[in-house]
Write a protein that holds these residues in place. Structure first.
Motif, PDB file in Angstrom:
ATOM      1  N   VAL A  87      75.887  16.898  54.309  1.00  0.00           N
ATOM      2  CA  VAL A  87      76.074  17.726  53.103  1.00  0.00           C
ATOM      3  C   VAL A  87      74.766  18.456  52.798  1.00  0.00           C
ATOM      4  O   VAL A  87      74.747  19.665  52.523  1.00  0.00           O
ATOM      5  CB  VAL A  87      76.489  16.862  51.879  1.00  0.00           C
ATOM      6  CG1 VAL A  87      76.545  17.697  50.602  1.00  0.00           C
ATOM      7  CG2 VAL A  87      77.839  16.194  52.122  1.00  0.00           C
ATOM      8  N   LEU A  88      73.644  17.734  52.897  1.00  0.00           N
ATOM      9  CA  LEU A  88      72.343  18.361  52.632  1.00  0.00           C
ATOM     10  C   LEU A  88      72.057  19.458  53.655  1.00  0.00           C
ATOM     11  O   LEU A  88      71.550  20.528  53.307  1.00  0.00           O
ATOM     12  CB  LEU A  88      71.226  17.311  52.657  1.00  0.00           C
ATOM     13  CG  LEU A  88      69.841  17.894  52.382  1.00  0.00           C
ATOM     14  CD1 LEU A  88      69.703  18.303  50.913  1.00  0.00           C
ATOM     15  CD2 LEU A  88      68.739  16.923  52.767  1.00  0.00           C
ATOM     16  N   ALA A 104      74.249  12.611  43.556  1.00  0.00           N
ATOM     17  CA  ALA A 104      72.862  12.980  43.207  1.00  0.00           C
ATOM     18  C   ALA A 104      71.878  12.057  43.920  1.00  0.00           C
ATOM     19  O   ALA A 104      70.915  12.505  44.548  1.00  0.00           O
ATOM     20  CB  ALA A 104      72.670  12.909  41.686  1.00  0.00           C
ATOM     21  N   LEU A 105      72.156  10.754  43.852  1.00  0.00           N
ATOM     22  CA  LEU A 105      71.263   9.769  44.466  1.00  0.00           C
ATOM     23  C   LEU A 105      71.179   9.926  45.980  1.00  0.00           C
ATOM     24  O   LEU A 105      70.097   9.968  46.571  1.00  0.00           O
ATOM     25  CB  LEU A 105      71.778   8.364  44.125  1.00  0.00           C
ATOM     26  CG  LEU A 105      70.924   7.487  43.207  1.00  0.00           C
ATOM     27  CD1 LEU A 105      69.569   7.173  43.822  1.00  0.00           C
ATOM     28  CD2 LEU A 105      70.749   8.111  41.838  1.00  0.00           C
ATOM     29  N   PHE A 106      72.335  10.021  46.614  1.00  0.00           N
ATOM     30  CA  PHE A 106      72.373  10.103  48.078  1.00  0.00           C
ATOM     31  C   PHE A 106      71.764  11.418  48.570  1.00  0.00           C
ATOM     32  O   PHE A 106      71.078  11.437  49.604  1.00  0.00           O
ATOM     33  CB  PHE A 106      73.810   9.928  48.607  1.00  0.00           C
ATOM     34  CG  PHE A 106      74.199   8.495  48.822  1.00  0.00           C
ATOM     35  CD1 PHE A 106      74.577   7.703  47.752  1.00  0.00           C
ATOM     36  CD2 PHE A 106      74.172   7.924  50.091  1.00  0.00           C
ATOM     37  CE1 PHE A 106      74.932   6.369  47.946  1.00  0.00           C
ATOM     38  CE2 PHE A 106      74.524   6.597  50.298  1.00  0.00           C
ATOM     39  CZ  PHE A 106      74.907   5.816  49.224  1.00  0.00           C
ATOM     40  N   LEU A 107      71.988  12.519  47.840  1.00  0.00           N
ATOM     41  CA  LEU A 107      71.410  13.799  48.288  1.00  0.00           C
ATOM     42  C   LEU A 107      69.892  13.791  48.152  1.00  0.00           C
ATOM     43  O   LEU A 107      69.175  14.280  49.034  1.00  0.00           O
ATOM     44  CB  LEU A 107      71.995  14.958  47.474  1.00  0.00           C
ATOM     45  CG  LEU A 107      73.339  15.474  47.946  1.00  0.00           C
ATOM     46  CD1 LEU A 107      73.851  16.546  46.999  1.00  0.00           C
ATOM     47  CD2 LEU A 107      73.247  16.031  49.378  1.00  0.00           C
ATOM     48  N   ALA A 108      69.414  13.249  47.029  1.00  0.00           N
ATOM     49  CA  ALA A 108      67.965  13.167  46.830  1.00  0.00           C
ATOM     50  C   ALA A 108      67.339  12.305  47.929  1.00  0.00           C
ATOM     51  O   ALA A 108      66.301  12.636  48.501  1.00  0.00           O
ATOM     52  CB  ALA A 108      67.668  12.594  45.448  1.00  0.00           C
ATOM     53  N   MET A 109      68.017  11.206  48.246  1.00  0.00           N
ATOM     54  CA  MET A 109      67.525  10.308  49.286  1.00  0.00           C
ATOM     55  C   MET A 109      67.545  11.005  50.650  1.00  0.00           C
ATOM     56  O   MET A 109      66.604  10.872  51.439  1.00  0.00           O
ATOM     57  CB  MET A 109      68.432   9.067  49.289  1.00  0.00           C
ATOM     58  CG  MET A 109      67.858   7.842  49.926  1.00  0.00           C
ATOM     59  SD  MET A 109      66.262   7.352  49.290  1.00  0.00           S
ATOM     60  CE  MET A 109      66.695   6.687  47.715  1.00  0.00           C
ATOM     61  N   PHE A 168      82.477  22.467  50.829  1.00  0.00           N
ATOM     62  CA  PHE A 168      81.691  21.963  51.940  1.00  0.00           C
ATOM     63  C   PHE A 168      82.640  21.572  53.068  1.00  0.00           C
ATOM     64  O   PHE A 168      83.697  20.985  52.815  1.00  0.00           O
ATOM     65  CB  PHE A 168      80.882  20.735  51.508  1.00  0.00           C
ATOM     66  CG  PHE A 168      79.687  21.067  50.658  1.00  0.00           C
ATOM     67  CD1 PHE A 168      78.433  21.188  51.229  1.00  0.00           C
ATOM     68  CD2 PHE A 168      79.815  21.279  49.294  1.00  0.00           C
ATOM     69  CE1 PHE A 168      77.321  21.512  50.452  1.00  0.00           C
ATOM     70  CE2 PHE A 168      78.721  21.598  48.514  1.00  0.00           C
ATOM     71  CZ  PHE A 168      77.472  21.715  49.100  1.00  0.00           C
ATOM     72  N   ASP A 169      82.263  21.911  54.301  1.00  0.00           N
ATOM     73  CA  ASP A 169      83.058  21.439  55.450  1.00  0.00           C
ATOM     74  C   ASP A 169      82.967  19.919  55.531  1.00  0.00           C
ATOM     75  O   ASP A 169      83.928  19.250  55.912  1.00  0.00           O
ATOM     76  CB  ASP A 169      82.517  22.036  56.757  1.00  0.00           C
ATOM     77  CG  ASP A 169      82.765  23.535  56.811  1.00  0.00           C
ATOM     78  OD1 ASP A 169      83.752  23.989  56.203  1.00  0.00           O
ATOM     79  OD2 ASP A 169      81.950  24.254  57.441  1.00  0.00           O
TER      80      ASP A 169
END
Ligand SMILES: Nc1ncnc2c1ncn2[C@@H]1O[C@H](COP(=O)(O)OP(=O)(O)OP(=O)(O)O)[C@@H](O)[C@H]1O
Ligand SMILES: [Mg+2]
Length: 198
Positions: A188-189, A18-23, A161-162
């Motif tokens: 990923v994003l 969650a943190l890394f995707l939001a960032m 996800f690839d």
């Protein structure tokens, strides 16, 4: 866009993802905001932000807010322009409430066959028609367990996800800090937003 990170199993990098995707979102769109709705009673995402602030760091344009049934229902009625990531609890009404508003559900799993069983159970509990995919995290890509996990997912045609997030000390050490590097989460994003536009 609302993205919910869910898995009935604990410790599978939900909060970290969650943190890394939001960032990653705010790095790619500096004018946009990302909100993490912390729906897990353990409140790890909130703790992450609080420790960062204690360390004199901020998470930039990433806002972490506590969430409950009411907050989650309002998220559908009042969508934000940016990205909303829901850090979901393992079970119960709150988990359902976290999945209902989601445009996409990410089910993180490690590359352990036992964890994979839990990821499938979670995938199966997601209402039909709701876009969802497994994300392999903390992966040790040179192991038999990793290859077995990939093979099992593909054999069962489980959407995944690839991009695979590798096991990294840097990601582990990021708790309580603004991540300096996004590692595979940028990719990923990118996959997530492509999926959304498709
Ligand atoms: N890619 C990675 N490489 C190494 N360690 C990782 C990685 N991703 C997460 N971790 C570590 O794995 C542990 C569990 O991660 P995290 O707290 O994000 O999981 P969680 O699913 O939110 O757990 P909980 O069920 O307790 O909420 C943490 O110690 C975290 O730092
Ligand atoms: Mg967590």
């Amino acid at each position: 866009m609302i993205v919910t990170i869910a898995n009935a199993k604990g410790g599978v990098a939900k909060t970290t993802s969650a943190l890394f995707l939001a960032m990653a979102w705010t790095c790619r769109r500096p004018d946009s905001k990302a909100v993490i709705l912390d729906a897990d009673p353990q409140s790890s995402a909130s703790l992450w932000r609080d420790i960062a602030e204690d360390n004199g760091e901020t998470l930039g344009s990433v806002d972490v807010r506590p969430a409950n049934l009411s907050t989650l229902q309002r998220a559908v009625k009042h969508p934000t322009d940016g990205l909303t990531v829901v850090d979901a609890p393992p079970q119960g009404r709150l988990l359902e409430a976290a999945i209902t508003p989601a445009d996409f559900v990410i089910v993180p799993t490690s590359d352990s066959p036992l964890d994979l069983q839990q990821a499938w159970a979670t995938m199966n509990s997601i209402p039909e028609g709701k876009p969802a995919a497994v994300l392999i995290v903390r992966a040790e890509t040179n192991t038999r367990a990793y290859q077995a996990t990939i093979d099992a997912l593909d054999r069962n045609r489980t959407p995944r996800f690839d991009t695979v997030v590798r096991k990294r000390q840097d990601i582990k050490a990021a708790m309580g800090h603004k991540p300096a590097k996004l590692w595979e989460y940028a990719q990923v994003l990118a996959e997530l937003t492509e999926e959304e536009q498709a």
